[in-house]
Structures are given as C-alpha cells and as structure tokens.
Design an enzyme around this catalytic site. Structure first.
Site, PDB file in Angstrom:
ATOM      1  N   SER A 130       0.871  -1.178   0.000  1.00 31.11           N
ATOM      2  CA  SER A 130       0.000   0.000   0.000  1.00 31.11           C
ATOM      3  C   SER A 130       0.905   1.225   0.000  1.00 31.11           C
ATOM      4  O   SER A 130       1.908   1.280  -0.727  1.00 31.11           O
ATOM      5  CB  SER A 130      -0.935  -0.040   1.201  1.00 31.11           C
ATOM      6  OG  SER A 130      -1.816   1.063   1.194  1.00 31.11           O
ATOM      7  N   TYR A 182      -5.071   7.824  -6.427  1.00 28.94           N
ATOM      8  CA  TYR A 182      -4.023   6.955  -5.857  1.00 28.94           C
ATOM      9  C   TYR A 182      -4.406   6.524  -4.438  1.00 28.94           C
ATOM     10  O   TYR A 182      -4.352   5.331  -4.096  1.00 28.94           O
ATOM     11  CB  TYR A 182      -2.693   7.708  -5.863  1.00 28.94           C
ATOM     12  CG  TYR A 182      -1.536   6.912  -5.320  1.00 28.94           C
ATOM     13  CD1 TYR A 182      -1.040   5.811  -5.998  1.00 28.94           C
ATOM     14  CD2 TYR A 182      -0.919   7.272  -4.116  1.00 28.94           C
ATOM     15  CE1 TYR A 182       0.026   5.086  -5.499  1.00 28.94           C
ATOM     16  CE2 TYR A 182       0.148   6.551  -3.616  1.00 28.94           C
ATOM     17  CZ  TYR A 182       0.618   5.461  -4.305  1.00 28.94           C
ATOM     18  OH  TYR A 182       1.678   4.739  -3.802  1.00 28.94           O
ATOM     19  N   LYS A 224      -5.206   2.750  -2.944  1.00 28.97           N
ATOM     20  CA  LYS A 224      -4.446   2.158  -1.844  1.00 28.97           C
ATOM     21  C   LYS A 224      -5.321   1.902  -0.605  1.00 28.97           C
ATOM     22  O   LYS A 224      -5.117   0.925   0.106  1.00 28.97           O
ATOM     23  CB  LYS A 224      -3.257   3.052  -1.487  1.00 28.97           C
ATOM     24  CG  LYS A 224      -2.212   3.159  -2.608  1.00 28.97           C
ATOM     25  CD  LYS A 224      -1.570   1.804  -2.904  1.00 28.97           C
ATOM     26  CE  LYS A 224      -0.401   1.919  -3.875  1.00 28.97           C
ATOM     27  NZ  LYS A 224       0.227   0.600  -4.152  1.00 28.97           N
TER      28      LYS A 224
HETATM   29  N1  NDP Z   1       8.186   5.152  -4.334  1.00 27.31           N
HETATM   30  C1  NDP Z   1       7.335   5.632  -3.434  1.00 27.31           C
HETATM   31  O1  NDP Z   1       7.448   6.800  -3.017  1.00 27.31           O
HETATM   32  C2  NDP Z   1       6.272   4.755  -2.878  1.00 27.31           C
HETATM   33  C3  NDP Z   1       5.804   3.637  -3.536  1.00 27.31           C
HETATM   34  N2  NDP Z   1       4.775   2.893  -2.998  1.00 27.31           N
HETATM   35  C4  NDP Z   1       4.232   1.725  -3.701  1.00 27.31           C
HETATM   36  O2  NDP Z   1       5.259   0.759  -3.842  1.00 27.31           O
HETATM   37  C5  NDP Z   1       5.078   0.026  -5.041  1.00 27.31           C
HETATM   38  C6  NDP Z   1       6.353   0.073  -5.865  1.00 27.31           C
HETATM   39  O3  NDP Z   1       6.678   1.416  -6.136  1.00 27.31           O
HETATM   40  P1  NDP Z   1       8.069   1.865  -6.776  1.00 27.31           P
HETATM   41  O4  NDP Z   1       9.090   0.854  -6.474  1.00 27.31           O
HETATM   42  O5  NDP Z   1       8.272   3.270  -6.424  1.00 27.31           O
HETATM   43  O6  NDP Z   1       7.655   1.812  -8.327  1.00 27.31           O
HETATM   44  P2  NDP Z   1       8.496   1.760  -9.677  1.00 27.31           P
HETATM   45  O7  NDP Z   1       7.755   2.622 -10.637  1.00 27.31           O
HETATM   46  O8  NDP Z   1       9.934   2.023  -9.457  1.00 27.31           O
HETATM   47  O9  NDP Z   1       8.289   0.247 -10.099  1.00 27.31           O
HETATM   48  C7  NDP Z   1       7.001  -0.218 -10.397  1.00 27.31           C
HETATM   49  C8  NDP Z   1       7.048  -1.673 -10.791  1.00 27.31           C
HETATM   50  O10 NDP Z   1       5.714  -2.105 -11.124  1.00 27.31           O
HETATM   51  C9  NDP Z   1       5.691  -2.615 -12.447  1.00 27.31           C
HETATM   52  N3  NDP Z   1       4.391  -2.337 -13.049  1.00 27.31           N
HETATM   53  C10 NDP Z   1       3.811  -1.128 -13.247  1.00 27.31           C
HETATM   54  N4  NDP Z   1       2.627  -1.262 -13.863  1.00 27.31           N
HETATM   55  C11 NDP Z   1       2.439  -2.593 -14.062  1.00 27.31           C
HETATM   56  C12 NDP Z   1       1.420  -3.353 -14.672  1.00 27.31           C
HETATM   57  N5  NDP Z   1       0.332  -2.784 -15.211  1.00 27.31           N
HETATM   58  N6  NDP Z   1       1.554  -4.709 -14.711  1.00 27.31           N
HETATM   59  C13 NDP Z   1       2.652  -5.294 -14.179  1.00 27.31           C
HETATM   60  N7  NDP Z   1       3.650  -4.617 -13.600  1.00 27.31           N
HETATM   61  C14 NDP Z   1       3.556  -3.283 -13.545  1.00 27.31           C
HETATM   62  C15 NDP Z   1       6.855  -1.897 -13.127  1.00 27.31           C
HETATM   63  O11 NDP Z   1       7.354  -2.546 -14.279  1.00 27.31           O
HETATM   64  P3  NDP Z   1       6.794  -2.223 -15.773  1.00 27.31           P
HETATM   65  O12 NDP Z   1       6.660  -0.744 -15.877  1.00 27.31           O
HETATM   66  O13 NDP Z   1       7.778  -2.830 -16.702  1.00 27.31           O
HETATM   67  O14 NDP Z   1       5.467  -2.914 -15.825  1.00 27.31           O
HETATM   68  C16 NDP Z   1       7.885  -1.912 -12.013  1.00 27.31           C
HETATM   69  O15 NDP Z   1       8.489  -3.183 -11.921  1.00 27.31           O
HETATM   70  C17 NDP Z   1       3.867   0.656  -5.746  1.00 27.31           C
HETATM   71  O16 NDP Z   1       2.720  -0.099  -5.452  1.00 27.31           O
HETATM   72  C18 NDP Z   1       3.765   2.040  -5.099  1.00 27.31           C
HETATM   73  O17 NDP Z   1       2.457   2.523  -5.128  1.00 27.31           O
HETATM   74  C19 NDP Z   1       4.224   3.205  -1.791  1.00 27.31           C
HETATM   75  C20 NDP Z   1       4.660   4.302  -1.084  1.00 27.31           C
HETATM   76  C21 NDP Z   1       5.714   5.148  -1.579  1.00 27.31           C
HETATM   77  C1  VSD Z   2      -0.424  10.109  14.024  1.00 33.40           C
HETATM   78  C2  VSD Z   2      -0.033  11.107  13.055  1.00 33.40           C
HETATM   79  C3  VSD Z   2       1.127  10.740  12.224  1.00 33.40           C
HETATM   80  C4  VSD Z   2       1.523  11.863  11.362  1.00 33.40           C
HETATM   81  C5  VSD Z   2       2.344  11.533  10.171  1.00 33.40           C
HETATM   82  C6  VSD Z   2       1.631  11.873   8.931  1.00 33.40           C
HETATM   83  C7  VSD Z   2       2.447  11.625   7.729  1.00 33.40           C
HETATM   84  C8  VSD Z   2       1.590  11.353   6.526  1.00 33.40           C
HETATM   85  C9  VSD Z   2       2.341  11.529   5.282  1.00 33.40           C
HETATM   86  C10 VSD Z   2       1.672  10.929   4.098  1.00 33.40           C
HETATM   87  C11 VSD Z   2       2.681  10.700   3.035  1.00 33.40           C
HETATM   88  C12 VSD Z   2       2.143  10.047   1.828  1.00 33.40           C
HETATM   89  C13 VSD Z   2       3.291   9.565   0.968  1.00 33.40           C
HETATM   90  C14 VSD Z   2       2.837   8.820  -0.211  1.00 33.40           C
HETATM   91  C15 VSD Z   2       3.977   8.147  -0.904  1.00 33.40           C
HETATM   92  C16 VSD Z   2       3.559   7.514  -2.166  1.00 33.40           C
HETATM   93  O1  VSD Z   2       2.886   6.527  -2.166  1.00 33.40           O
HETATM   94  C17 VSD Z   2       3.949   8.223  -3.400  1.00 33.40           C
HETATM   95  N1  VSD Z   2       5.314   8.585  -3.408  1.00 33.40           N
HETATM   96  C18 VSD Z   2       3.647   7.428  -4.609  1.00 33.40           C
HETATM   97  O2  VSD Z   2       4.480   6.377  -4.697  1.00 33.40           O
END
Ligand code: NDP
Ligand code: VSD
Length: 297
Positions: free
Chosen positions: A144, A158, A162
């Site tokens: 998530s 988004y 999630k």
């Molecule tokens: N980076 C961040 O700040 C944060 C990320 N997340 C979550 O963590 C997870 C990974 O994120 P992150 O590592 O940053 O992402 P990246 O964009 O670096 O990697 C995403 C991965 O998912 C694959 N992917 C995307 N779309 C599809 C699809 N339709 N079918 C199959 N594979 C797919 C991509 O490969 P390809 O494009 O080749 O399909 C790639 O391997 C996500 O769910 C994101 O929402 C959560 C919080 C914060």
């Molecule tokens: C009890 C109170 C606690 C207070 C802390 C609050 C902090 C909340 C921050 C929310 C940050 C959201 C980041 C999303 C990252 C993400 O998923 C994207 N980068 C897409 O990948």
C-alpha cells in the site's frame, strides 16, 4: 497469535519486481536463499533485474512479462511459475494531480493497475496456494502506501486505490486464515525509486509539502521492513517512525498478532489522535497559505 513464515528455499513471487521497492525486495529475498520470480510489463527491465540479481547474489530468478490488468496473462505466468509460498503484490502506478485537472482515463489507470490488478494476481494465485498440502504457513503481502492510511492532496485516485487494498486485505485475511495463509499490508512513505523520480517531476507543490510530513526512505530500507513484516506474519507493516504513529492512529479493526503491539495501540491511540489532529491543522494551514500566495501573484 505470532507466526513465523520462512523464506529460505521457498518460492517468493513479486509483481512489479523489476524496479524500485520490488527489485530491492527481490535482491534481499534471493540473498536469503529464496527462489524468486518477478512479474512486470517490460521484458527488458525484467532482464536487467535478473542480471543484477545474478551479479549480486549469484541467484537465477525467473521472469514473467505480463500486465496485471490482463487476468489471463497473469494466470498463465503464475501457472508457469509453479507453487508460490510468498506472494508480494507490489506493482503500482502513481500520477499525482488535482482531480479537477486529472483525466478520468488516468484515474482509471491507477485503479485498474493498483487495485483491480491486485485482485487479478491474488485470484490467480489463491487456488494454487490453497491446494498444496503440507506446505507450512504462506503469505500474501500487498504494497500500500502511507497515502493508503490518510488522504493526501493530489492523490484522490491513488489514495482511493491504496485504501481499497486495506478493505481487500482485512476481508481476505478472514477468508484464508483457515488455510494457514497470512496477509500483510505494507505502508511506505515517499521512497527513492525510479517511479518516484518520475512522479516528482509532475507532483503538485502541495502534494510534496504534505507528503513531506513523513521522512523519505531508501528502497532497500523499505524492502527490509517489508520482508521482516512478511516473515513475522504482521498484518500492518509501518516503515518509519511517522508510519508507526499512523499505524496506531488508524488501527481501527485490523487484526494484531503481537500482544506488545496491541498494548502500544491501546496505550497510545489517544495521543496519536492528538498528533494526527495537529498534522491536519498544519496541513489545512499549508493549503490556506498556498492559496493566499497564488492569489497574490
Ligand atoms: N516510491 C514511493 O514513493 C512509494 C511507492 N509505494 C508503492 O510501492 C510500489 C512500488 O513502487 P516503486 O518501487 O516506487 O515503483 P516503480 O515505478 O519504481 O516500479 C514499479 C514496478 O511495477 C511494475 N508495473 C507497473 N505497472 C504494471 C502493470 N500494469 N503490470 C505489471 N507490472 C507493472 C513496473 O514494471 P513495468 O513498468 O515494466 O510494468 C515496475 O516493476 C507501488 O505499489 C507504489 O504505489 C508506496 C509508497 C511510496
Ligand atoms: C499520528 C499522526 C502521524 C503523522 C504523520 C503523517 C504523515 C503522513 C504523510 C503521508 C505521506 C504520503 C506519501 C505517499 C507516498 C507515495 O505513495 C507516493 N510517493 C507514490 O508512490
């Protein structure tokens, strides 16, 4: 009650495993002796990932090119990959934008990949995971985001995708517990990944300001938290200190295996709500300021 889910010599299947958090998880699982399979769309990125894991840990991972939006492609990949012990549903896309400006096709894209895609993967894995006898405890983990615990400006679609994973996970855990399958939900903050780098280029200023309330992390760190959480069968896995507070403030009716954590939840839920209100006060203050600044221009 506590549970222990080993990964050594077991099959770990990671969607979105060719980049960012998924790739970091793949490296760590491989170096801990797991058999690893990766699924993503782009074959060339998968091949690069395979190469880099071979170089760093000497392990050969299996790769599957499929789009999680295509159920039959996912099903074929999963059948070819063989029985799975730990499924990590990690694929995700994020295009931040105010809803008023965002096209519905982009909204649908996020819901389809992040939420519906997760259903497709789990539906394809479940029957095979259940059918095997004498396999020990297995895991279904979902990636998530802290934006799946609190709504954030610019993340209507988004955050919805999630938050949806949480409903899915809570209900699913009740359905599969009798089969010794354990569901884990991981909530990372902003994490340094190729996907995040892309996102940063188009992120509304307010999204960046509000998301900055939680410190950002390296993909390796998030992957380590995730893997530890999976191995201990934790239902909720926060990744940093802010995440721990968020987890307590939003504990709701989620299951809890650890008596110690349950105690912390009960003891600190009041103070965490107070901190949450303080953050909301602050966030609405930032939004007000931002609008005032825009008017001046
Ligand atoms: N980076 C961040 O700040 C944060 C990320 N997340 C979550 O963590 C997870 C990974 O994120 P992150 O590592 O940053 O992402 P990246 O964009 O670096 O990697 C995403 C991965 O998912 C694959 N992917 C995307 N779309 C599809 C699809 N339709 N079918 C199959 N594979 C797919 C991509 O490969 P390809 O494009 O080749 O399909 C790639 O391997 C996500 O769910 C994101 O929402 C959560 C919080 C914060
Ligand atoms: C009890 C109170 C606690 C207070 C802390 C609050 C902090 C909340 C921050 C929310 C940050 C959201 C980041 C999303 C990252 C993400 O998923 C994207 N980068 C897409 O990948």
């Amino acid at each position: 009650r506590p549970v222990n889910i080993p990964i050594k010599n077991r099959h770990v299947f990671i969607t979105g495993g060719s980049s960012g958090i998924g790739l970091a998880l793949a490296h760590q699982a491989a170096s801990q002796g797991a058999r690893v399979s990766l699924l993503a769309r782009s074959l060339s990125k998968l091949e690069e990932a395979k190469q880099s894991i071979r170089l760093s840990s000497g392990v050969d991972v299996s790769i599957f090119a499929a789009d999680v939006r295509d159920y039959y492609a996912v099903q074929k990949a999963i059948n070819d990959a063989g029985p799975i012990d730990v499924l990590v549903v990690n694929q995700g896309v994020f295009v931040p934008q105010e809803l008023e400006k965002q096209g519905l096709e982009e909204v649908k894209f996020m819901i389809d990949v992040n939420l519906m895609g997760s259903f497709n993967v789990i539906k394809a894995v479940l029957p095979l995971m259940k059918e095997r006898k004498d396999r020990g405890p297995t895991s279904i983990a979902l990636m998530s985001s802290q934006a799946g615990q609190v709504g954030v400006y610019g993340y209507t679609a988004y955050s919805a995708s999630k938050f949806g994973l949480r409903g899915l996970a809570e209900a699913l855990q009740q359905e599969v517990i009798a089969d010794n399958i354990h569901v884990t939900l991981i909530f990372p903050p902003d994490t340094d990944t190729p996907g995040f780098e892309q996102e940063s280029k188009v992120r509304p200023e307010l999204t960046t300001i509000l998301a900055g309330s939680s410190g950002s992390m390296k993909a390796d760190k998030v992957a380590k938290k995730a893997l530890d959480g999976i191995k201990s069968g934790s239902f909720i896995v926060p990744c940093n200190f802010e995440g721990q507070m968020l987890a307590i403030a939003t504990a709701g009716l989620s299951p809890q295996r650890s008596f110690l954590m349950a105690f912390f939840e009960v003891a600190f839920i009041g103070i965490c709500r107070l901190v949450a209100l303080f953050f909301q006060w602050n966030w609405y203050g930032s939004i007000e300021q931002w609008h005032a600044k825009k008017k001046e221009k």
